[in-house]
Design an enzyme around this catalytic site. Sequence first.
Site: not given
Ligand code: 9MJ
Length: 683
Positions: A35-36, A84, A124, A145, A184, A301, A422, A437
């Site tokens: 980091d330094a 979603s 996810k 979103r 994300e 997917k 007690c 106690c």
């Molecule tokens: C998350 N939240 O990790 C999707 N997601 O794909 C992953 N979200 C997603 N895919 C299509 N790994 C809509 C949301």
Amino acid sequence: MDLRDSLVERLTWLRGEIERHNQAYYVHDTPVVSDAQYDVLMRELQSLEAAHPYLVTADSPTQRVGAAPLAAFGSVTHRISMLSLGNAFEQDEVRAFDKRVADTLRAAGKLSADQEVSYFCELKLDGLAISLRYERGLLVQAATRGDGQTGEDVTLNVRTIKAIPLKLKGAEQELPEILEVRGEVFMNLADFERLNAAQQARGEKIFVNPRNAAAGSLRQLDPRITAQRPLSFFAYGWGDLGGFQLPRHSAMLDWLQQLGLPVNQKQHVLALGAQQLLQYYTSVGERRAQLPYDIDGVVYKVDDLIAQRVLGFVARAPRFAIAHKFPAQEATTELLDIEVQVGRTGAITPVARLAPVFVGGVTVTNATLHNETEILRKDVRIGDTVIVRRAGDVIPEVVGPVLARRPIFASSFVMPSACPVCGSAIERVEDEAIARCTGGLFCAAQRKQSLIHAVGRKALDIEGLGEKLVEQLVDRERIRSLAELFTLRVEELAEYDRMGRKSAENLIEAIAKAKRPQLNRLIFALGIRHVGETTARDLALYFGSIEAVMQAQPEALLNVSDVGPVVAGSIARFFAEPHNQQVVRELREQGVEPQAPEAQRSSGLSGKTFVLTGTLPTWSREEASSRIIAAGGKVSGSVSRKTSFIVAGDEAGSKLEKATELGVAILDEAGLKTLLEASQSID
Ligand code: 9MJ
């Protein structure tokens, strides 16, 4: 080359270096400088740019921080809507999803009858979805979103996230004209803990979980604050691609990674059919508690993008993907009351009584609040709606209140001044968070817990004497001290709840066996504060009898290895108490004969040093060690020329290699047993 050229060259080099380190740190998790060292580069860049502002470029790493505050977020219309995902909670829902996908693809002639669908499996992440727009490789816009059609413009904030490249990697002519990346923004658990500690130290808002911390940080009106928040990012999708596309989801993610975007590749797998999807779910579930971030499920997917197009969408979710959720680790419920529990050493733990709530896969009605300071810190009040968390096998805990739902009658917790069991005074030692106690063994709660400890596996190891029975024995005042355990009879035990004659007989037999405990186990069983298994063993070896330990002066105690003033003081205070001396006397009167290490030790293994490595087929490491020590041998953690034997089990690693190099004798478990038998020490 004139001065200006060399300055530009230096600036370009610094920017390149810093971005390379950002990538190494945030994308590949493998920093190549400290980091330094990183700070030195960053400071040089900042000071050169400050002296020559006309040379500052939009993609300079310095531009990630410190842009002017936003008045409010503008809105961004997503050119391709941000979807979603549909959810599955049960295995059958996943099987049904796979069947729907396979049937549709077969009907469209995209999958043969004997083929399984190929899915790309992802974690996810539990964060905040964002869309990043790159034009000719430069980050030009970032949006949340929102409702899927319109989101908030968070460009200035996103520019401060070091995991997100301001400029994509690759030769200019190879960079896409337009690329919208979706993924994300989240916060690692360790970063979340650090942030909260810093927030608390400054008297600022404490975040209830990493998701809220990430969302709160990204939606800051002042990007300088976002810049100080440790946010991470993983890409998992895309929007507008300007017409370009590879044939598979997996190939697309590889490509995004090549462009310098962080992709969670380590956790991704390809799976064929529902059964393999469920295997992925199970294996991620097993690893979930060890992951450095929160996830709330996995995502499946369809990998083939033409197949995805055939499947299409329903309402706002694609038909080609589904989120398979884990049981939620957090839930909200009502805090009905706060009661206190008394532990073995008198420690008072406030416990939340909750309206039953399903969290982490079980129904929870109690959760720990740790101590009074924690309750104050979290500002939890009786009557509040609270967030309860149960992660993995961890004891459920109250995370904090939902302030917006605080009723006017919510009342603060007051630590009682007297023990609810007690009636003795409750004391809180200055500088210690824990209240205690002061009733000692006069307190039935402490007696129960002491007894539960004393008969436990690492102490007297009395099988068949569980917590429920101990509670009954103490409540009926049948047992007031450990010694009275040895006065129990089969006939009376058979009368207790859930005890038949046979189990009563077995228990009495187990108790009788415990009359000849190893001295170290008896010392441990007494429950002296600060005396764990190892100290108990050292005390047994040094003093050889319980009476000698009892009468030892503090100076003598300090001669024992690893015993310092705190432990010595605790032992001396314990045995200065007349009722503790009484317990030891009564144990003797009941015929308890502790087995001194000398008596167990034969000449066979004395002076021999053993090293244990790998997993033995039937003995735990603990058991093998105590047998070796009981037989007079020593157990060491590392192999050297002085090692007499290495005991190797399954998956023995580097220690075994080293022992082989040094020519140390190797034993397996059977060999160790033979050796122990030969030294006549096995009981
Ligand atoms: C998350 N939240 O990790 C999707 N997601 O794909 C992953 N979200 C997603 N895919 C299509 N790994 C809509 C949301």
